[in-house]
Design a protein around this motif. Structure first.
Motif, mmCIF file in Angstrom:
data_model
loop_
_atom_site.group_PDB
_atom_site.id
_atom_site.type_symbol
_atom_site.label_atom_id
_atom_site.label_comp_id
_atom_site.label_asym_id
_atom_site.label_seq_id
_atom_site.Cartn_x
_atom_site.Cartn_y
_atom_site.Cartn_z
ATOM 1 N N GLY A 452 0.961 -1.190 -0.086
ATOM 2 C CA GLY A 452 -0.175 0.192 0.126
ATOM 3 C C GLY A 452 0.937 1.224 0.090
ATOM 4 N N GLN A 453 1.954 1.163 0.686
ATOM 5 C CA GLN A 453 2.662 2.354 0.753
ATOM 6 C C GLN A 453 3.459 2.423 -0.635
ATOM 7 O OE1 GLN A 453 5.359 0.982 4.020
ATOM 8 N NE2 GLN A 453 4.180 2.190 5.610
ATOM 9 N N ARG A 454 3.738 1.708 -1.381
ATOM 10 C CA ARG A 454 4.472 1.550 -2.536
ATOM 11 C C ARG A 454 3.482 2.111 -3.498
ATOM 12 N NH1 ARG A 454 7.520 -3.385 -1.346
ATOM 13 N NH2 ARG A 454 5.603 -4.553 -2.133
ATOM 14 N N GLN A 455 2.188 1.881 -3.419
ATOM 15 C CA GLN A 455 1.252 2.675 -4.467
ATOM 16 C C GLN A 455 0.980 3.757 -3.946
ATOM 17 O OE1 GLN A 455 0.591 1.830 -7.379
ATOM 18 N NE2 GLN A 455 -0.886 0.276 -7.358
ATOM 19 N N ARG A 456 1.075 4.221 -2.792
ATOM 20 C CA ARG A 456 0.918 5.800 -2.442
ATOM 21 C C ARG A 456 2.203 6.483 -3.028
ATOM 22 N NH1 ARG A 456 -2.396 6.957 2.124
ATOM 23 N NH2 ARG A 456 -3.874 5.346 2.462
ATOM 24 N N ILE A 457 3.339 5.780 -3.154
ATOM 25 C CA ILE A 457 4.476 6.576 -3.804
ATOM 26 C C ILE A 457 4.214 6.793 -5.314
ATOM 27 C CG2 ILE A 457 6.876 6.497 -4.381
ATOM 28 C CD1 ILE A 457 6.232 7.014 -1.518
ATOM 29 N N SER A 458 3.646 5.511 -5.730
ATOM 30 C CA SER A 458 3.331 5.654 -7.479
ATOM 31 C C SER A 458 2.209 6.884 -7.697
ATOM 32 C CB SER A 458 3.000 4.363 -7.745
ATOM 33 O OG SER A 458 3.642 3.471 -7.750
ATOM 34 N N ILE A 459 1.335 7.025 -6.724
ATOM 35 C CA ILE A 459 0.326 8.010 -6.731
ATOM 36 C C ILE A 459 0.913 9.417 -6.757
ATOM 37 C CG2 ILE A 459 -1.661 8.996 -5.784
ATOM 38 C CD1 ILE A 459 -2.597 6.197 -5.234
ATOM 39 N N ALA A 460 2.027 9.530 -5.762
ATOM 40 C CA ALA A 460 2.509 10.713 -5.499
ATOM 41 C C ALA A 460 3.427 11.274 -6.880
ATOM 42 C CB ALA A 460 3.402 10.791 -4.300
ATOM 43 N N ARG A 461 3.983 10.275 -7.412
ATOM 44 C CA ARG A 461 5.149 10.394 -8.663
ATOM 45 C C ARG A 461 3.981 10.767 -9.668
ATOM 46 N NH1 ARG A 461 8.575 5.728 -11.158
ATOM 47 N NH2 ARG A 461 6.413 4.976 -11.378
ATOM 48 N N ALA A 462 2.913 10.322 -9.901
ATOM 49 C CA ALA A 462 1.756 10.481 -10.927
ATOM 50 C C ALA A 462 1.320 12.073 -10.854
ATOM 51 C CB ALA A 462 0.678 9.602 -10.828
ATOM 52 N N LEU A 463 1.259 12.531 -9.614
ATOM 53 C CA LEU A 463 0.681 13.858 -9.099
ATOM 54 C C LEU A 463 1.760 15.067 -9.333
ATOM 55 C CD1 LEU A 463 -1.332 13.067 -6.027
ATOM 56 C CD2 LEU A 463 -2.179 13.701 -8.165
ATOM 57 N N ALA A 464 3.258 14.558 -9.479
ATOM 58 C CA ALA A 464 4.240 15.285 -9.524
ATOM 59 C C ALA A 464 4.147 16.389 -10.449
ATOM 60 C CB ALA A 464 5.697 14.550 -9.773
ATOM 61 N N LEU A 465 3.518 16.084 -11.600
ATOM 62 C CA LEU A 465 3.499 17.154 -12.774
ATOM 63 C C LEU A 465 2.258 17.625 -12.924
ATOM 64 C CD1 LEU A 465 5.336 14.978 -15.598
ATOM 65 C CD2 LEU A 465 6.165 16.443 -14.069
ATOM 66 N N GLU A 466 1.205 17.530 -11.806
ATOM 67 C CA GLU A 466 0.029 18.210 -11.642
ATOM 68 C C GLU A 466 -0.902 18.065 -12.985
ATOM 69 O OE1 GLU A 466 0.900 22.560 -11.225
ATOM 70 O OE2 GLU A 466 1.777 22.101 -9.105
ATOM 71 N N PRO A 467 -0.911 16.665 -13.168
ATOM 72 C CA PRO A 467 -1.809 16.328 -14.533
ATOM 73 C C PRO A 467 -3.286 16.692 -14.311
ATOM 74 C CG PRO A 467 -1.295 14.412 -12.953
ATOM 75 C CD PRO A 467 -0.847 15.657 -12.378
ATOM 76 N N ASP A 468 -4.010 16.834 -15.607
ATOM 77 C CA ASP A 468 -5.376 16.861 -15.607
ATOM 78 C C ASP A 468 -6.137 15.591 -15.361
ATOM 79 O OD1 ASP A 468 -5.259 19.740 -15.959
ATOM 80 O OD2 ASP A 468 -4.655 19.304 -18.099
#
Length: 559
Positions: A452-468
Motif C-alpha cells: 500500500g505504501q508503494r502504491q501511494r508513492i506511485s500516486i505521488a509520482r503521478a501527481l508530481a507534474l500536476e496532471p489533468d
C-alpha cells in the motif's frame, strides 16, 4: 468425522531470531476446503509453505507437526498408473519410519528426497501468478507430462494422452492444439487453468491454492472457482485456499482460519464467521471487502476534458502456424468529463490496458483520434504529455528498486524543470504529504515499504507534474482489501481536493461502482456498453454486462 488429509499441530516458523508464525494448528478433511485469510504479512503463505515442506528461506526454522495422510482422500491415486492408496513409499511417520497407510508422512523435518516424492504427486500447488510458475521456454505438453513421467512413470505417449485429458477437464479451448503452445500465447485465465491441470495431474490428495484468482477478472475467477469445486467433487481432493479476499473465500471454503501477524485470531465454519465475526480484525476485513451497492460520491457534469474517437490498435503476433494480427482495440470512442471518473471494465484481453497504453504513448494506434483539452494527444509534445499520468497495477515493478523514493518522485520534476517556484525537495515533501506519508519516506527504497505504501508513492509520482487526467490501470488489484479500501479513499479525496479526472481501469465491478461516475464495458476490443454508473449497474442493457455482474461473489454465499 473422517481422518484429516493434513493435520497441522503447533506449527511455528522462525527466520533468524524472529518468530513469524506462532503455534498454528488446523486440519483439512477429505473433500473439504479450508480458507486461510489475512492481510499481506499475516503469515498465510509462509504457514502453508512450512506445513507442506516448501519453505526454503535462509535461516528458517520450522517446529511442530504437519502430517499428510496419503490414503485419506477419496480420490487419491485414482489417476493414471496410481495404486489405491497413492504412490508407494510415501506413507511414513516421524522422520521417515515406515508405517501403515493411515499414519501418513511427517512433512516437518522430512528429507528432500521424501518431499520430492510428495510434491506434485500427493500435493498439488497452484500459485497466484501462473506466468512466473510456468516455464516460458517449454510447451504446455512438456510441463504437464513432466510430473506424470516422474511420479507415475508413464511413457511419453501415455503422458500426452493424460495431458490432453487434463486440459479438456479444466476447460481449455482447443486443447489438442494448445499442447504445443507456450505460456505467453495464453491469457491469464488460460494459464491459470494450465497450472490447475499440472497440479491435478497425479490426482493429489491435497491441493494448495495460493491466491489463485487474485489477478483474474470476475468471470474467469468464477470459472476457476467452479472448476476447482467440480474437480474436488469428482475426486474428493482436500483444498487449502489462501486469499486476502473474504468474498472469494466465502464462495469456496467450508471452514475459515483468519491469521494476523502469524497468529490465528479466528477459526470457524464459513457461514458462522460471515454472519457473526467474533474478532475485531475479522470484522475489519469483512467491512473493507468491496461489494456491489457502494456508489461513488456525486460529481457535477461539465466540459469534456478527454475525448477518444474510433481508436484502433492492432498487434502482429507470431503463432505456431504463422503470423497473425490481434485487433486489440476496435473502433472505441468515449468522453471523460472534467472532475469525473470513467470506469473501464471487461475481461482479460478485452483491450482495457491497451487503451491506456495508446493514450500515454506506450503503443502506437493504427488509427483514431484522442484529444486532451482540445489538443491532439496522439501527437503530443512533452508539455501536453505531462497533463496525463498513469498509475500501474504493480508498484514494485513500476518503481526502480535501486532508487530511493525521493529520487523516483524527483525524476519527472527534473525532466520537466519543475516546480516553477520553490525547491524540488519541498515539492517532494508536499507530494508525500498529499498521499499521507511522512517526509522521511523520501530516503527509503521500495523494498522497505509495504504494498500500500508503494502504491501511494506511485500516486505521488503521478501527481508530481500536476496532471489533468490520471489513468489508474488496475491500481488496487494486487492490494489487500483493507489497504485497497484506504487507497480508494485517498484517490477520492485527491479527486475532490485537486479537481482530478480519472480513467479507472479494473476487473472488479464492485470497485468500479464505488469509484466511477460513468462506465465503459469492453469485450474483445470493442465497447459493448457505455452509460452512467447508476444506470448501468441498475439496468444493464447488454447480456455481457449482466454476465459480468452475475459473476461478482455475493456478500453472503449460498450453501
Amino acid at each position: 468425522m473422517s481422518t484429516p488429509v493434513l493435520q497441522v499441530t503447533d506449527l511455528s516458523v522462525s527466520i533468524g531470531r524472529r518468530e513469524i508464525v506462532h503455534g498454528l494448528s488446523f486440519a483439512v478433511e477429505p473433500g473439504g476446503t479450508l480458507g486461510i485469510v489475512g492481510e499481506s504479512g499475516s503469515g498465510k503463505s509462509l504457514s502453508v509453505l512450512a506445513a507442506t515442506g516448501l519453505l526454503d528461506a535462509p535461516g528458517a526454522r520450522v517446529t511442530g507437526s504437519s502430517l499428510l495422510r496419503v490414503g485419506a482422500g477419496a480420490g487419491a491415486g485414482a489417476g493414471a498408473g496410481a495404486g489405491a492408496g497413492g504412490s508407494v513409499g510415501l506413507r511414513t511417520s516421524g522422520r521417515g519410519d515406515a508405517k501403515g497407510p493411515d499414519s501418513g508422512i511427517q512433512l516437518v523435518g522430512a528429507s528432500p528426497k521424501a518431499l520430492r516424492r510428495v510434491h506434485g504427486d500427493a500435493i498439488g500447488f497452484v500459485f497466484q501468478d501462473p506466468s512466473t510458475s510456468l516455464h516460458p521456454l517449454l510447451t504446455l505438453e512438456r510441463q504437464i507430462t513432466e510430473t506424470l513421467e516422474t511420479h507415475r512413470k508413464l511413457s511419453r505417449r501415455q503422458a500426452r494422452v493424460r495431458a490432453l485429458e487434463l486440459l479438456e477437464a479444466v476447460g481449455l479451448p482447443d486443447p489438442e492444439r494448445r499442447l504445443d503452445s507456450y505460456p505467453h500465447q495464453l491469457s491469464g485465465g488460460q494459464r491459470q487453468r494450465v497450472m490447475i491441470a499440472i497440479a491435478l495431474a497425479c490426482d493429489p490428495v491435497l491441493l494448495v491454492a495460493d491466491e489463485p484468482t487474485t489477478a483474474l477478472d470476475v468471470t474467469t475467477q468464477a470459472q476457476i472457482i467452479s472448476l476447482v469445486q467440480q474437480l474436488q467433487h469428482d475426486s474428493g481432493t482436500a483444498v487449502v485456499w489462501i486469499s486476502h479476499d473474504l468474498g472469494v473465500v466465502g464462495q469456496v471454503a467450508d471452514d475459515v482460519l483468519v491469521l494476523r501477524d502469524g497468529e490465528a485470531v479466528e477459526h470457524r465454519p464459513v457461514l458462522d464467521l460471515l454472519d457473526s465475526p467474533q474478532h475485531p480484525y475479522t470484522q475489519k476485513l469483512l467491512e473493507a471487502r468491496p461489494r456491489l451497492g457502494k456508489v461513488a460520491p456525486p460529481a457535477p457534469e461539465g466540459e469534456v476534458l478527454l475525448s477518444v474517437r474510433d481508436l484502433d490498435v492492432k498487434f502482429p503476433v507470431q503463432t505456431p502456424v504463422g503470423k497473425t494480427v490481434v485487433h486489440a482495440v476496435d473502433g472505441v470512442s468515449f468522453d471523460v468529463q472534467r472532475g469525473r471518473t470513467l470506469g473501464i471494465v471487461g475481461e482479460s484481453g478485452s483491450g482495457k490496458s491497451t487503451i491506456a497504453n495508446a493514450l500515454t504513448g506506450l503503443v502506437a494506434p493504427e488509427s483514431g483520434k484522442a484529444t486532451l483539452g482540445g489538443a491532439d494527444l496522439l501527437r503530443a509534445d512533452r508539455s501536453l504529455r505531462r497533463r496525463l499520468a498513469m498509475v500501474f497495477q504493480d508498484p514494485f515493478s513500476s518503481l526502480d528498486p535501486r532508487m530511493r523514493v525521493g529520487d523516483s518522485i524527483d525524476e519527472p520534476l527534473r525532466v520537466h524543470g519543475l516546480p516553477s517556484s520553490g525547491t524540488r525537495a519541498e515539492r517532494i515533501a508536499e507530494l508525500l504529504d498529499l498521499v499521507d506519508l511522512p517526509a522521511d519516506f523520501a530516503t527509503r527504497y521500495p523494498h522497505e515499504l509495504s504494498g500500500g505504501q508503494r502504491q501511494r508513492i506511485s500516486i505521488a509520482r503521478a501527481l508530481a507534474l500536476e496532471p489533468d487526467v490520471i489513468i489508474l490501470d488496475e491500481a488496487t488489484a494486487s492490494l489487500d482489501v483493507s489497504i485497497q479500501a484506504r487507497v480508494l479513499e485517498l484517490l477520492r479525496r485527491l479527486q475532490v481536493e485537486l479537481g482530478l479526472t480519472y480513467v479507472f481501469i479494473a476487473h472488479d465491478l464492485a470497485i468500479v461502482q464505488e469509484m466511477s461516475h460513468d462506465v465503459l464495458v469492453m469485450q474483445h476490443g470493442k465497447a459493448v456498453e457505455q452509460a452512467s454508473a447508476g444506470r448501468l449497474f441498475a439496468d444493464p442493457a447488454e447480456e455481457y454486462t449482466r454476465a459480468l455482474l452475475a459473476a461478482v461473489p455475493p456478500e453472503r454465499p449460498v450453501r
